[in-house]
Design a protein around this motif. Sequence first.
Motif, mmCIF file in Angstrom:
data_model
loop_
_atom_site.group_PDB
_atom_site.id
_atom_site.type_symbol
_atom_site.label_atom_id
_atom_site.label_comp_id
_atom_site.label_asym_id
_atom_site.label_seq_id
_atom_site.Cartn_x
_atom_site.Cartn_y
_atom_site.Cartn_z
ATOM 1 N N UNK A 1 53.490 37.117 31.420
ATOM 2 C CA UNK A 1 53.466 38.416 30.658
ATOM 3 C C UNK A 1 52.321 38.646 30.010
ATOM 4 N N UNK A 2 51.561 37.484 29.342
ATOM 5 C CA UNK A 2 50.256 37.652 28.754
ATOM 6 C C UNK A 2 49.337 37.917 29.462
ATOM 7 N N UNK A 3 49.369 37.385 30.856
ATOM 8 C CA UNK A 3 48.043 37.710 31.920
ATOM 9 C C UNK A 3 48.263 39.083 32.166
ATOM 10 N N UNK A 4 49.390 39.649 32.216
ATOM 11 C CA UNK A 4 49.512 41.112 32.712
ATOM 12 C C UNK A 4 49.587 42.130 31.340
ATOM 13 N N UNK A 5 49.675 41.756 30.367
ATOM 14 C CA UNK A 5 49.840 42.753 29.118
ATOM 15 C C UNK A 5 48.359 42.432 28.203
ATOM 16 N N UNK A 6 48.025 41.132 28.227
ATOM 17 C CA UNK A 6 47.029 40.798 27.172
ATOM 18 C C UNK A 6 45.939 39.747 27.789
ATOM 19 N N UNK A 7 45.432 40.150 28.843
ATOM 20 C CA UNK A 7 44.428 38.943 29.494
ATOM 21 C C UNK A 7 43.242 38.705 28.487
ATOM 22 N N UNK A 8 43.096 37.519 28.633
ATOM 23 C CA UNK A 8 41.721 37.021 27.774
ATOM 24 C C UNK A 8 40.364 37.295 28.352
ATOM 25 N N UNK A 9 40.396 37.274 29.711
ATOM 26 C CA UNK A 9 38.909 37.214 30.514
ATOM 27 C C UNK A 9 38.906 38.893 31.025
ATOM 28 N N UNK A 10 37.717 39.295 30.777
ATOM 29 C CA UNK A 10 37.193 40.608 31.211
ATOM 30 C C UNK A 10 37.595 40.794 32.591
ATOM 31 N N UNK A 11 37.338 39.830 33.504
ATOM 32 C CA UNK A 11 37.423 39.975 34.910
ATOM 33 C C UNK A 11 38.937 40.039 35.221
ATOM 34 N N UNK A 12 39.659 39.553 34.392
ATOM 35 C CA UNK A 12 41.380 39.404 34.738
ATOM 36 C C UNK A 12 41.597 40.833 34.378
ATOM 37 N N UNK A 13 41.123 41.501 33.255
ATOM 38 C CA UNK A 13 41.464 42.752 32.656
ATOM 39 C C UNK A 13 41.168 43.788 33.875
ATOM 40 N N UNK A 14 40.001 43.566 34.319
ATOM 41 C CA UNK A 14 39.251 44.489 35.390
ATOM 42 C C UNK A 14 40.375 44.418 36.772
ATOM 43 N N UNK A 15 40.820 43.584 36.943
ATOM 44 C CA UNK A 15 41.589 43.285 38.304
ATOM 45 C C UNK A 15 42.960 43.840 38.185
ATOM 46 N N UNK A 16 43.495 43.360 37.088
ATOM 47 C CA UNK A 16 44.980 43.932 36.798
ATOM 48 C C UNK A 16 45.029 45.566 36.377
ATOM 49 N N UNK A 17 43.883 46.085 36.081
ATOM 50 C CA UNK A 17 43.893 47.434 35.999
ATOM 51 C C UNK A 17 43.329 48.373 36.926
ATOM 52 N N UNK A 18 43.060 47.365 38.291
ATOM 53 C CA UNK A 18 42.530 48.262 39.305
ATOM 54 C C UNK A 18 41.153 48.588 39.423
#
Length: 268
Positions: free
Chosen positions: A248-265
Amino acid sequence: MTDLKDIAVAEATAQSGTPKMTARNVSVFYGDKMAIDDVSIDISQENVTAFIGPSGCGKSTFLRCLNRMNDTIPSARVTGDISLDGEDIYDSGMDVVQLRARVGMVFQKPNPFPKSIYENVAYGPRIHGLAASKAELDTIVERSLKRAGLWDEVKDRLVESGTALSGGQQQRLCIARAIAVDPEVILMDEPCSALDPIATAKIEELIHELRGRYAIVIVTHHMQQAARVSQRTAFFHLGSLVEYGETTEIFTNPKATRTKDYITGRYG
C-alpha cells in the motif's frame, strides 16, 4: 554517513516479520555484464512479496537466484549472500536438488510433464521418497490438487495427460506439482502472463489461499496484480532494488522518485 540503501533495508526488515529468506549485497553477472547490482532484501513467510519493474530490470534474474536456477546458465556468476532459514544456499555443501524441493518454482509458461495428471503431481514426492506406499502417494496427490484448487475439476480424469488441460488448469497443475514436495518457499515468475483473465483470477485467488502456508514471491509486470495479491512490494530498475516496503505504501506513497514515476506510468 549512513547509506540510504542500508536504512531502507533496515526499515523493510523491521516491518516484514521473521525472514524466511535473506539476501545481502547480491550481484549477478552474465560474463562481464552486470544484471543485478548489490540487492539486499528479506522475504517473510507471513506475506506475499511482489517484484515489479519494467522489462529487463532484473526482477526475474534475482528471483532465479533464490533457488539457484542461474546455476544452469554457464556464464552466470552470483556474488553476495542468500540464506534460507539462516543456511547459506550457495554453500558448497548445499544439495541443489533438495534446495529446489524446499524453494519451488512456477514458470511464466505452464510446463506440465508429458505424463498423466496424477504422475505430474506424484513425480516429486516419489523421487524425494516422501511416500512409503501407493496410498500415501494418493493422499499427497489429492491434497496437492485440492490446495491448488484443481481437484474437483480433474478427480475423475487423473489418468489423462496433464498437457490436455486448459492453460489455466495446466498452471494450477504446475502449482500442485510444486506444492507436492512440501516446499517452504514458492517462487512464481509471471505465472499469469500466458493466461486469460478468468484463469488469472483463479491463480490470484489461489495465491491468497496459500499465503502464510508458504513464503511466496511473485514477479509480475502487472502493477494491479501486485496490488491485489501482495502485502510487500519490491521495485527493481536497471538491475537495482530501488524501493521495498508495504504494498500500500509503495503504490500510494513511494519514497523514491523512480518508483513514483513508474507507478504513475511515466516509463515502463
